[in-house]
Design a protein around this motif. Structure first.
Motif, PDB file in Angstrom:
ATOM      1  N   ASP A   1      -6.200   3.604 -10.058  1.00  0.00           N
ATOM      2  CA  ASP A   1      -7.082   2.651  -9.398  1.00  0.00           C
ATOM      3  C   ASP A   1      -7.705   3.251  -8.139  1.00  0.00           C
ATOM      4  O   ASP A   1      -8.860   2.975  -7.816  1.00  0.00           O
ATOM      5  CB  ASP A   1      -6.314   1.377  -9.034  1.00  0.00           C
ATOM      6  N   PHE A   2      -6.939   4.075  -7.431  1.00  0.00           N
ATOM      7  CA  PHE A   2      -7.446   4.693  -6.212  1.00  0.00           C
ATOM      8  C   PHE A   2      -8.276   5.927  -6.534  1.00  0.00           C
ATOM      9  O   PHE A   2      -9.262   6.211  -5.859  1.00  0.00           O
ATOM     10  CB  PHE A   2      -6.295   5.075  -5.283  1.00  0.00           C
TER      11      PHE A   2
ATOM     12  N   SER B   1      -9.258  11.251  -1.990  1.00  0.00           N
ATOM     13  CA  SER B   1      -8.043  10.485  -1.713  1.00  0.00           C
ATOM     14  C   SER B   1      -6.846  11.413  -1.861  1.00  0.00           C
ATOM     15  O   SER B   1      -6.793  12.215  -2.792  1.00  0.00           O
ATOM     16  CB  SER B   1      -7.902   9.298  -2.667  1.00  0.00           C
ATOM     17  N   ARG B   2      -5.881  11.273  -0.969  1.00  0.00           N
ATOM     18  CA  ARG B   2      -4.690  12.129  -0.993  1.00  0.00           C
ATOM     19  C   ARG B   2      -3.448  11.261  -0.830  1.00  0.00           C
ATOM     20  O   ARG B   2      -3.390  10.403   0.068  1.00  0.00           O
ATOM     21  CB  ARG B   2      -4.757  13.162   0.123  1.00  0.00           C
ATOM     22  N   ARG B   3      -2.471  11.483  -1.717  1.00  0.00           N
ATOM     23  CA  ARG B   3      -1.219  10.731  -1.648  1.00  0.00           C
ATOM     24  C   ARG B   3      -0.092  11.633  -1.201  1.00  0.00           C
ATOM     25  O   ARG B   3       0.074  12.753  -1.704  1.00  0.00           O
ATOM     26  CB  ARG B   3      -0.867  10.117  -2.999  1.00  0.00           C
ATOM     27  N   VAL B   4       0.713  11.149  -0.255  1.00  0.00           N
ATOM     28  CA  VAL B   4       1.919  11.831   0.207  1.00  0.00           C
ATOM     29  C   VAL B   4       3.044  10.795   0.200  1.00  0.00           C
ATOM     30  O   VAL B   4       3.116   9.923   1.062  1.00  0.00           O
ATOM     31  CB  VAL B   4       1.745  12.420   1.621  1.00  0.00           C
ATOM     32  N   GLY B   5       3.927  10.902  -0.810  1.00  0.00           N
ATOM     33  CA  GLY B   5       5.000   9.905  -0.920  1.00  0.00           C
ATOM     34  C   GLY B   5       4.424   8.534  -1.238  1.00  0.00           C
ATOM     35  O   GLY B   5       3.733   8.345  -2.245  1.00  0.00           O
ATOM     36  N   ASN B   6       4.685   7.579  -0.364  1.00  0.00           N
ATOM     37  CA  ASN B   6       4.191   6.221  -0.597  1.00  0.00           C
ATOM     38  C   ASN B   6       3.041   5.857   0.331  1.00  0.00           C
ATOM     39  O   ASN B   6       2.832   4.685   0.666  1.00  0.00           O
ATOM     40  CB  ASN B   6       5.331   5.208  -0.432  1.00  0.00           C
ATOM     41  N   VAL B   7       2.263   6.862   0.760  1.00  0.00           N
ATOM     42  CA  VAL B   7       1.084   6.605   1.576  1.00  0.00           C
ATOM     43  C   VAL B   7      -0.110   7.331   0.965  1.00  0.00           C
ATOM     44  O   VAL B   7       0.015   8.458   0.472  1.00  0.00           O
ATOM     45  CB  VAL B   7       1.295   7.054   3.049  1.00  0.00           C
ATOM     46  N   ILE B   8      -1.262   6.660   0.950  1.00  0.00           N
ATOM     47  CA  ILE B   8      -2.511   7.233   0.443  1.00  0.00           C
ATOM     48  C   ILE B   8      -3.537   7.198   1.559  1.00  0.00           C
ATOM     49  O   ILE B   8      -3.713   6.175   2.228  1.00  0.00           O
ATOM     50  CB  ILE B   8      -3.036   6.459  -0.779  1.00  0.00           C
TER      51      ILE B   8
ATOM     52  N   GLN C   1      -9.223   5.398   5.432  1.00  0.00           N
ATOM     53  CA  GLN C   1      -8.500   4.201   4.990  1.00  0.00           C
ATOM     54  C   GLN C   1      -7.087   4.625   4.623  1.00  0.00           C
ATOM     55  O   GLN C   1      -6.891   5.652   3.976  1.00  0.00           O
ATOM     56  CB  GLN C   1      -9.197   3.551   3.799  1.00  0.00           C
ATOM     57  N   VAL C   2      -6.114   3.822   5.044  1.00  0.00           N
ATOM     58  CA  VAL C   2      -4.704   4.143   4.830  1.00  0.00           C
ATOM     59  C   VAL C   2      -4.066   3.025   4.015  1.00  0.00           C
ATOM     60  O   VAL C   2      -4.167   1.840   4.389  1.00  0.00           O
ATOM     61  CB  VAL C   2      -3.963   4.326   6.169  1.00  0.00           C
ATOM     62  N   PHE C   3      -3.416   3.405   2.915  1.00  0.00           N
ATOM     63  CA  PHE C   3      -2.711   2.460   2.054  1.00  0.00           C
ATOM     64  C   PHE C   3      -1.244   2.871   1.979  1.00  0.00           C
ATOM     65  O   PHE C   3      -0.934   4.065   1.849  1.00  0.00           O
ATOM     66  CB  PHE C   3      -3.307   2.437   0.647  1.00  0.00           C
ATOM     67  N   VAL C   4      -0.354   1.897   2.046  1.00  0.00           N
ATOM     68  CA  VAL C   4       1.085   2.162   1.987  1.00  0.00           C
ATOM     69  C   VAL C   4       1.696   1.291   0.895  1.00  0.00           C
ATOM     70  O   VAL C   4       1.416   0.084   0.816  1.00  0.00           O
ATOM     71  CB  VAL C   4       1.765   1.883   3.339  1.00  0.00           C
TER      72      VAL C   4
ATOM     73  N   ARG D   1       6.927  -3.395   0.448  1.00  0.00           N
ATOM     74  CA  ARG D   1       7.144  -4.810   0.158  1.00  0.00           C
ATOM     75  C   ARG D   1       6.705  -5.650   1.353  1.00  0.00           C
ATOM     76  O   ARG D   1       7.096  -5.375   2.480  1.00  0.00           O
ATOM     77  CB  ARG D   1       8.618  -5.083  -0.134  1.00  0.00           C
ATOM     78  N   ALA D   2       5.906  -6.666   1.084  1.00  0.00           N
ATOM     79  CA  ALA D   2       5.515  -7.578   2.152  1.00  0.00           C
ATOM     80  C   ALA D   2       6.703  -8.429   2.599  1.00  0.00           C
ATOM     81  O   ALA D   2       6.792  -8.841   3.751  1.00  0.00           O
ATOM     82  CB  ALA D   2       4.373  -8.476   1.700  1.00  0.00           C
ATOM     83  N   SER D   3       7.642  -8.664   1.689  1.00  0.00           N
ATOM     84  CA  SER D   3       8.879  -9.393   2.003  1.00  0.00           C
ATOM     85  C   SER D   3       9.968  -8.882   1.069  1.00  0.00           C
ATOM     86  O   SER D   3       9.696  -8.138   0.117  1.00  0.00           O
ATOM     87  CB  SER D   3       8.696 -10.906   1.845  1.00  0.00           C
ATOM     88  N   VAL D   4      11.196  -9.305   1.323  1.00  0.00           N
ATOM     89  CA  VAL D   4      12.323  -8.831   0.517  1.00  0.00           C
ATOM     90  C   VAL D   4      12.208  -9.314  -0.921  1.00  0.00           C
ATOM     91  O   VAL D   4      12.609  -8.635  -1.871  1.00  0.00           O
ATOM     92  CB  VAL D   4      13.644  -9.303   1.149  1.00  0.00           C
ATOM     93  N   GLN D   5      11.635 -10.491  -1.123  1.00  0.00           N
ATOM     94  CA  GLN D   5      11.558 -11.071  -2.455  1.00  0.00           C
ATOM     95  C   GLN D   5      10.436 -10.457  -3.300  1.00  0.00           C
ATOM     96  O   GLN D   5      10.486 -10.506  -4.530  1.00  0.00           O
ATOM     97  CB  GLN D   5      11.334 -12.587  -2.369  1.00  0.00           C
ATOM     98  N   GLU D   6       9.427  -9.872  -2.666  1.00  0.00           N
ATOM     99  CA  GLU D   6       8.283  -9.359  -3.410  1.00  0.00           C
ATOM    100  C   GLU D   6       8.527  -7.941  -3.915  1.00  0.00           C
ATOM    101  O   GLU D   6       9.378  -7.215  -3.404  1.00  0.00           O
ATOM    102  CB  GLU D   6       7.036  -9.391  -2.519  1.00  0.00           C
ATOM    103  N   LYS D   7       7.719  -7.560  -4.914  1.00  0.00           N
ATOM    104  CA  LYS D   7       7.823  -6.231  -5.496  1.00  0.00           C
ATOM    105  C   LYS D   7       7.006  -5.242  -4.665  1.00  0.00           C
ATOM    106  O   LYS D   7       6.189  -5.628  -3.834  1.00  0.00           O
ATOM    107  CB  LYS D   7       7.314  -6.243  -6.937  1.00  0.00           C
ATOM    108  N   LEU D   8       7.234  -3.952  -4.931  1.00  0.00           N
ATOM    109  CA  LEU D   8       6.453  -2.923  -4.267  1.00  0.00           C
ATOM    110  C   LEU D   8       4.991  -3.037  -4.683  1.00  0.00           C
ATOM    111  O   LEU D   8       4.683  -3.202  -5.864  1.00  0.00           O
ATOM    112  CB  LEU D   8       6.987  -1.540  -4.616  1.00  0.00           C
ATOM    113  N   ALA D   9       4.113  -2.926  -3.721  1.00  0.00           N
ATOM    114  CA  ALA D   9       2.683  -2.998  -3.989  1.00  0.00           C
ATOM    115  C   ALA D   9       1.942  -2.220  -2.920  1.00  0.00           C
ATOM    116  O   ALA D   9       2.457  -1.988  -1.818  1.00  0.00           O
ATOM    117  CB  ALA D   9       2.206  -4.451  -4.026  1.00  0.00           C
ATOM    118  N   TRP D  10       0.720  -1.800  -3.240  1.00  0.00           N
ATOM    119  CA  TRP D  10      -0.098  -1.056  -2.287  1.00  0.00           C
ATOM    120  C   TRP D  10      -0.809  -2.020  -1.350  1.00  0.00           C
ATOM    121  O   TRP D  10      -1.456  -2.965  -1.785  1.00  0.00           O
ATOM    122  CB  TRP D  10      -1.126  -0.188  -3.010  1.00  0.00           C
ATOM    123  N   HIS D  11      -0.675  -1.766  -0.040  1.00  0.00           N
ATOM    124  CA  HIS D  11      -1.295  -2.605   0.983  1.00  0.00           C
ATOM    125  C   HIS D  11      -2.163  -1.720   1.881  1.00  0.00           C
ATOM    126  O   HIS D  11      -1.746  -0.627   2.292  1.00  0.00           O
ATOM    127  CB  HIS D  11      -0.244  -3.326   1.827  1.00  0.00           C
TER     128      HIS D  11
END
Length: 215
Positions: A39-40, A85-92, A115-118, A121-131
């Motif tokens: 997607d990125f 776009s460049r990804r390093v671990g969990n940051v783009i 632009q920086v995307f990480v 989780r927005a909260s403990v209950q939510e799944k991992l997602a790009w923000h």
């Protein structure tokens, strides 16, 4: 019979765990952690770069972006082309454009729109997602104007590789010529004051009447 079934069950569980362990150690999983998601990668930066009539075209500019991981205090430089776009671990990090001031402009400044995307989780209950945690211009010599506010990552601009017309010969040619013009303008007023000393010697002939007694 029951004992044979139990032994068979233990052997199946053991084989399953070994198979899962082997999958976890597969060498194919490591590269995926540094690949940019489709997607990125398919979509360029959401901010459209504006071309300038001066300097290197935007598509040919190359920026050096600094990335700090505050968890382990590791810093690395990312050399990126505009639109990359460049990804390093969990940051783009996505680079839309980079700029620097004209050679004769002061003070000099270097900036980049990133632009920086990480993935988090927005909260403990939510799944991992790009923000998206940042989108805007970063400036090398004025970092306080815009900063990446994130508890783990820090991003800043270090350089923008681009050139302006005539910069190969002498980047400060325009500045030196303009300063020389100003200096010559001040010097032109000096001759107006110079005649004053020349007028004082002209008063020296006044002693000439003193030679009259010689007659």
């Amino acid at each position: 019979m029951k004992r044979a079934l139990s032994l068979l069950g233990y052997s199946i569980v053991g084989l399953t765990s070994v198979a899962l362990g082997g999958c976890g150690q597969s060498g194919d999983a490591a590269p995926e952690a540094t690949e940019v998601p489709k997607d990125f990668a398919s979509s360029g930066p959401s901010a459209k770069a504006v071309e300038s009539q001066f300097g290197t075209p935007v598509k040919d500019r190359v920026a050096t972006i600094g990335l700090l991981n505050k968890r382990n205090n590791l810093t690395q430089d990312l050399v990126m082309k505009t639109g990359e776009s460049r990804r390093v671990g969990n940051v783009i990090i996505k680079l839309a454009n980079c700029e620097r001031t004209l050679p004769w402009e002061n003070p000099p400044e270097v900036g980049a729109f990133v632009q920086v995307f990480v993935e988090e989780r927005a909260s403990v209950q939510e799944k991992l997602a790009w923000h998206k945690v940042f989108s805007g211009w970063l400036f090398k010599d004025s970092p306080s104007l815009n900063t990446v506010e994130h508890p783990v990552y820090d991003v800043w601009v270090k350089d923008c590789a681009m050139k302006f017309p005539g910069e190969e010969e002498d980047p400060a040619a325009y500045a030196s010529s303009s300063s020389a013009a100003k200096a010559s303008g001040k010097a032109s007023t000096a001759p107006a004051v110079a005649p004053a000393p020349s007028a004082s010697p002209s008063a020296a002939p006044s002693p000439a009447p003193a030679a009259v007694p010689a007659e």
